[in-house]
Design a protein around this motif. Structure first.
Motif, mmCIF file in Angstrom:
data_model
loop_
_atom_site.group_PDB
_atom_site.id
_atom_site.type_symbol
_atom_site.label_atom_id
_atom_site.label_comp_id
_atom_site.label_asym_id
_atom_site.label_seq_id
_atom_site.Cartn_x
_atom_site.Cartn_y
_atom_site.Cartn_z
ATOM 1 N N GLY A 101 42.247 37.553 36.635
ATOM 2 C CA GLY A 101 41.478 38.189 37.704
ATOM 3 C C GLY A 101 39.981 38.046 37.500
ATOM 4 N N ARG A 102 39.560 38.169 36.272
ATOM 5 C CA ARG A 102 38.136 38.048 35.945
ATOM 6 C C ARG A 102 37.629 36.652 36.283
ATOM 7 N NH1 ARG A 102 35.548 36.422 31.132
ATOM 8 N NH2 ARG A 102 33.516 37.400 30.755
ATOM 9 N N GLU A 103 38.369 35.635 35.881
ATOM 10 C CA GLU A 103 37.990 34.251 36.190
ATOM 11 C C GLU A 103 37.873 34.046 37.698
ATOM 12 O OE1 GLU A 103 37.306 31.666 34.309
ATOM 13 O OE2 GLU A 103 37.916 32.234 32.290
ATOM 14 N N ARG A 104 38.854 34.547 38.415
ATOM 15 C CA ARG A 104 38.897 34.341 39.867
ATOM 16 C C ARG A 104 37.713 34.998 40.550
ATOM 17 N NH1 ARG A 104 44.124 36.037 43.205
ATOM 18 N NH2 ARG A 104 44.646 33.870 42.845
ATOM 19 N N LEU A 105 37.433 36.266 40.223
ATOM 20 C CA LEU A 105 36.393 36.992 40.935
ATOM 21 C C LEU A 105 34.996 36.535 40.540
ATOM 22 C CD1 LEU A 105 38.862 38.661 41.760
ATOM 23 C CD2 LEU A 105 37.439 40.690 41.624
ATOM 24 N N ILE A 106 34.814 36.153 39.287
ATOM 25 C CA ILE A 106 33.519 35.600 38.881
ATOM 26 C C ILE A 106 33.262 34.292 39.616
ATOM 27 C CG2 ILE A 106 32.280 34.535 36.958
ATOM 28 C CD1 ILE A 106 33.434 36.696 35.153
ATOM 29 N N ASN A 107 34.285 33.448 39.687
ATOM 30 C CA ASN A 107 34.146 32.181 40.409
ATOM 31 C C ASN A 107 33.867 32.399 41.889
ATOM 32 O OD1 ASN A 107 34.585 30.749 38.067
ATOM 33 N ND2 ASN A 107 36.749 30.385 38.470
ATOM 34 N N ALA A 108 34.371 33.517 42.439
ATOM 35 C CA ALA A 108 34.155 33.829 43.851
ATOM 36 C C ALA A 108 32.799 34.496 44.101
ATOM 37 C CB ALA A 108 35.273 34.718 44.370
ATOM 38 N N GLY A 109 32.032 34.745 43.038
ATOM 39 C CA GLY A 109 30.711 35.338 43.190
ATOM 40 C C GLY A 109 30.713 36.833 43.413
ATOM 41 N N CYS A 110 31.782 37.512 43.003
ATOM 42 C CA CYS A 110 31.862 38.970 43.170
ATOM 43 C C CYS A 110 31.066 39.641 42.053
ATOM 44 C CB CYS A 110 33.325 39.418 43.139
ATOM 45 S SG CYS A 110 34.333 38.723 44.452
ATOM 46 N N ASN A 111 29.817 39.969 42.326
ATOM 47 C CA ASN A 111 28.938 40.502 41.291
ATOM 48 C C ASN A 111 28.838 42.020 41.309
ATOM 49 O OD1 ASN A 111 27.426 40.831 43.595
ATOM 50 N ND2 ASN A 111 25.830 39.358 43.017
ATOM 51 N N ASN A 112 29.687 42.665 42.098
ATOM 52 C CA ASN A 112 29.719 44.133 42.099
ATOM 53 C C ASN A 112 31.061 44.652 41.582
ATOM 54 O OD1 ASN A 112 31.238 43.289 44.250
ATOM 55 N ND2 ASN A 112 30.427 44.781 45.719
ATOM 56 N N VAL A 113 31.718 43.865 40.742
ATOM 57 C CA VAL A 113 33.030 44.212 40.193
ATOM 58 C C VAL A 113 32.958 44.243 38.679
ATOM 59 C CG1 VAL A 113 35.473 43.583 40.057
ATOM 60 C CG2 VAL A 113 34.184 43.100 42.146
ATOM 61 N N ASP A 114 33.555 45.270 38.072
ATOM 62 C CA ASP A 114 33.732 45.335 36.626
ATOM 63 C C ASP A 114 35.207 45.246 36.295
ATOM 64 O OD1 ASP A 114 31.041 45.735 35.380
ATOM 65 O OD2 ASP A 114 31.015 47.399 36.788
ATOM 66 N N PHE A 115 35.507 44.803 35.076
ATOM 67 C CA PHE A 115 36.874 44.522 34.661
ATOM 68 C C PHE A 115 37.177 45.347 33.422
ATOM 69 C CE2 PHE A 115 36.910 41.063 37.596
ATOM 70 C CZ PHE A 115 35.591 40.629 37.612
ATOM 71 N N VAL A 116 38.113 46.289 33.565
ATOM 72 C CA VAL A 116 38.324 47.312 32.540
ATOM 73 C C VAL A 116 39.798 47.370 32.134
ATOM 74 C CG1 VAL A 116 38.133 49.768 32.003
ATOM 75 C CG2 VAL A 116 36.398 48.682 33.426
ATOM 76 N N LEU A 117 40.063 47.258 30.843
ATOM 77 C CA LEU A 117 41.406 47.496 30.330
ATOM 78 C C LEU A 117 41.675 48.995 30.360
ATOM 79 C CD1 LEU A 117 41.449 45.075 27.276
ATOM 80 C CD2 LEU A 117 43.048 44.999 29.186
ATOM 81 N N ALA A 118 42.729 49.402 31.074
ATOM 82 C CA ALA A 118 43.013 50.835 31.196
ATOM 83 C C ALA A 118 44.499 51.053 31.419
ATOM 84 C CB ALA A 118 42.216 51.453 32.347
ATOM 85 N N ASN A 119 44.991 52.172 30.898
ATOM 86 C CA ASN A 119 46.381 52.580 31.061
ATOM 87 C C ASN A 119 46.484 53.476 32.293
ATOM 88 O OD1 ASN A 119 48.885 54.015 30.823
ATOM 89 N ND2 ASN A 119 48.934 53.536 28.646
ATOM 90 N N ALA A 120 47.353 53.107 33.228
ATOM 91 C CA ALA A 120 47.473 53.866 34.478
ATOM 92 C C ALA A 120 47.923 55.303 34.248
ATOM 93 C CB ALA A 120 48.448 53.159 35.425
ATOM 94 N N GLU A 121 48.641 55.559 33.167
ATOM 95 C CA GLU A 121 49.136 56.917 32.915
ATOM 96 C C GLU A 121 48.023 57.890 32.585
ATOM 97 O OE1 GLU A 121 52.543 57.827 30.528
ATOM 98 O OE2 GLU A 121 53.299 55.782 30.755
ATOM 99 N N THR A 122 46.974 57.403 31.924
ATOM 100 C CA THR A 122 45.903 58.298 31.487
ATOM 101 C C THR A 122 44.574 58.017 32.188
ATOM 102 O OG1 THR A 122 45.279 56.814 29.669
ATOM 103 C CG2 THR A 122 46.952 58.493 29.201
ATOM 104 N N LEU A 123 44.339 56.740 32.565
ATOM 105 C CA LEU A 123 43.037 56.329 33.102
ATOM 106 C C LEU A 123 41.921 56.904 32.244
ATOM 107 C CD1 LEU A 123 43.724 56.675 36.946
ATOM 108 C CD2 LEU A 123 43.779 54.595 35.547
ATOM 109 N N ALA A 124 42.121 56.842 30.921
ATOM 110 C CA ALA A 124 41.231 57.493 29.966
ATOM 111 C C ALA A 124 39.775 57.051 30.064
ATOM 112 C CB ALA A 124 41.761 57.273 28.541
ATOM 113 N N PRO A 125 39.475 55.793 30.401
ATOM 114 C CA PRO A 125 38.051 55.423 30.445
ATOM 115 C C PRO A 125 37.270 56.066 31.579
ATOM 116 C CG PRO A 125 39.459 53.475 30.258
ATOM 117 C CD PRO A 125 40.343 54.631 30.614
ATOM 118 N N PHE A 126 37.939 56.711 32.546
ATOM 119 C CA PHE A 126 37.265 57.129 33.764
ATOM 120 C C PHE A 126 37.116 58.638 33.843
ATOM 121 C CE2 PHE A 126 39.766 53.247 34.796
ATOM 122 C CZ PHE A 126 38.693 52.372 34.837
ATOM 123 N N ASP A 127 35.943 59.067 34.304
ATOM 124 C CA ASP A 127 35.644 60.489 34.453
ATOM 125 C C ASP A 127 36.345 61.075 35.678
ATOM 126 O OD1 ASP A 127 34.022 60.541 32.229
ATOM 127 O OD2 ASP A 127 32.181 60.144 33.367
#
Length: 361
Positions: free
Chosen positions: A214-240
């Motif tokens: 996904g990162r390769e695809r979106l960078i190649n598409a010029g999507c510069n307002n997207v971040d790519f984060v490893l996260a577990n859906a059960e906890t979504l621990a990185p997010f406030d």
């Protein structure tokens, strides 16, 4: 009887969709293969590498970055007897060699927390502590052929399903969007355009191989307002708490070990007035179609998986996981129990797929 020109046109469009997808994803696969494969040693290093978004790299006041990877939740391990600890360590070591350690992010299910409690992995019964690693194996195996297989398996119709889900999202310029289990970035790419420069999109996935595609695809598409984060859906621990206006999860919820916990986490990180969209395989509402769909799923899918991705077992699991997923009404009730209001669902292709929608008050 003469041929209908409209049928010829539809067939031509369908063929073009599949051919374009195959060509595009072969390019992505070539780029991904050119990158050096991580060794076990490098995969287990602190996740503050240059691969995915870090906390300090995100815009101020925006979503929250990447959790530091800790193998098998060692920080939460309890003291055990020496023999128990040795057995536990052997199990952990075996699991760590089976998949990329970064895919074991903040796994809430360990031998220490869940013991021998069991869940389903397709039609198999496995320990809860093992399911996340098994799912990681599946998607690491299919990542580079994932989009090609989606086009072939659905005859390109998955694009229409996703387009309909996006039409229900209500996404607007300036909003904050989290695409959970977003993998190769189909939805995130559209949301990037819709939220514009003043908005922000986070593409998250628990699987590093999928997220890299996904990162390769979106960078190649010029999507510069997207971040790519490893996260577990059960906890979504990185997010406030209350960070996002819109949450989406597309064909990912059925792979989560504890779906109720995931729905509660989604409710937590959604802003008041925010919206959750779940696009997932469901239960066909027409019995003859259901039988034909079963026949197709358990014969054609593994065969295509073998021919295209050289992996029939992963697609056997995917077919089984669809059958084990809650039906439309059950999932709607689960969303309501997690706190969502005004929940509804929309059947697509006679219920083979459904879009569920819920709001946070």
């Amino acid at each position: 009887m003469t041929d209908n020109p409209k049928n010829h046109l539809n067939n031509d469009i369908q063929d073009k969709l599949v051919k374009d997808s195959i060509a595009r994803n072969q390019d992505i696969s070539t780029q991904a293969q050119a990158r050096p494969s991580p060794t076990l040693e490098t995969a287990s290093q602190d996740s503050r590498s240059s691969d995915f978004t870090q906390v300090q790299d995100l815009p101020v006041g925006k979503a929250q970055g990447q959790q530091t990877t800790m193998p098998t939740n060692q920080a939460n391990a309890h003291h055990t007897s020496s023999s128990d600890e040795q057995n536990s360590q052997q199990t952990r070591t075996a699991a760590q060699t089976a998949f990329n350690q970064r895919d074991d992010i903040n796994n809430p299910h360990t031998l220490d927390t869940d013991g021998s409690e069991e869940t389903h992995f397709g039609y198999k019964t496995v320990k809860k502590a093992e399911k996340q690693a098994r799912v990681a194996d599946v998607f690491t195996s299919v990542a580079k052929k994932y989009d090609i297989m989606n086009d072939l398996m659905s005859f390109g119709i998955h694009r229409l399903w996703k387009r309909y889900a996006i039409s229900l999202s209500g996404v607007r310029a300036g909003q904050q969007v989290l695409d959970i289990a977003g993998g190769t970035g189909d939805l995130a790419k559209v949301f990037s355009r819709e939220v514009g420069r003043s908005g922000h999109v986070v593409l998250s996935d628990i699987n590093a191989a999928m997220l890299e595609v996904g990162r390769e695809r979106l960078i190649n598409a010029g999507c510069n307002n997207v971040d790519f984060v490893l996260a577990n859906a059960e906890t979504l621990a990185p997010f406030d708490d209350e960070s996002f206006d819109l949450l989406t999860i597309s064909f990912g919820l059925r792979n989560v070990t504890d779906k109720d916990a995931a729905l509660r986490s989604m409710y937590r990180v959604l802003k008041p007035g925010g919206r959750l969209l779940i696009l997932e395989f469901s239960k066909p509402v027409f019995e003859p179609l259901s039988k034909a769909y079963d026949l197709y799923s358990f014969t054609a899918l593994p065969m295509m998986g073998k021919l295209v991705a050289n992996d029939s077992e992963s697609y056997q699991y995917l077919a089984e996981s669809i059958r084990m997923h809650p039906n439309q009404q059950t999932l709607k009730q689960m969303m309501e129990e997690a706190g969502f209001e005004n929940c509804d669902y929309h059947n697509l292709t006679a219920g083979i797929v459904a879009v569920h929608r819920g709001f946070k008050a």
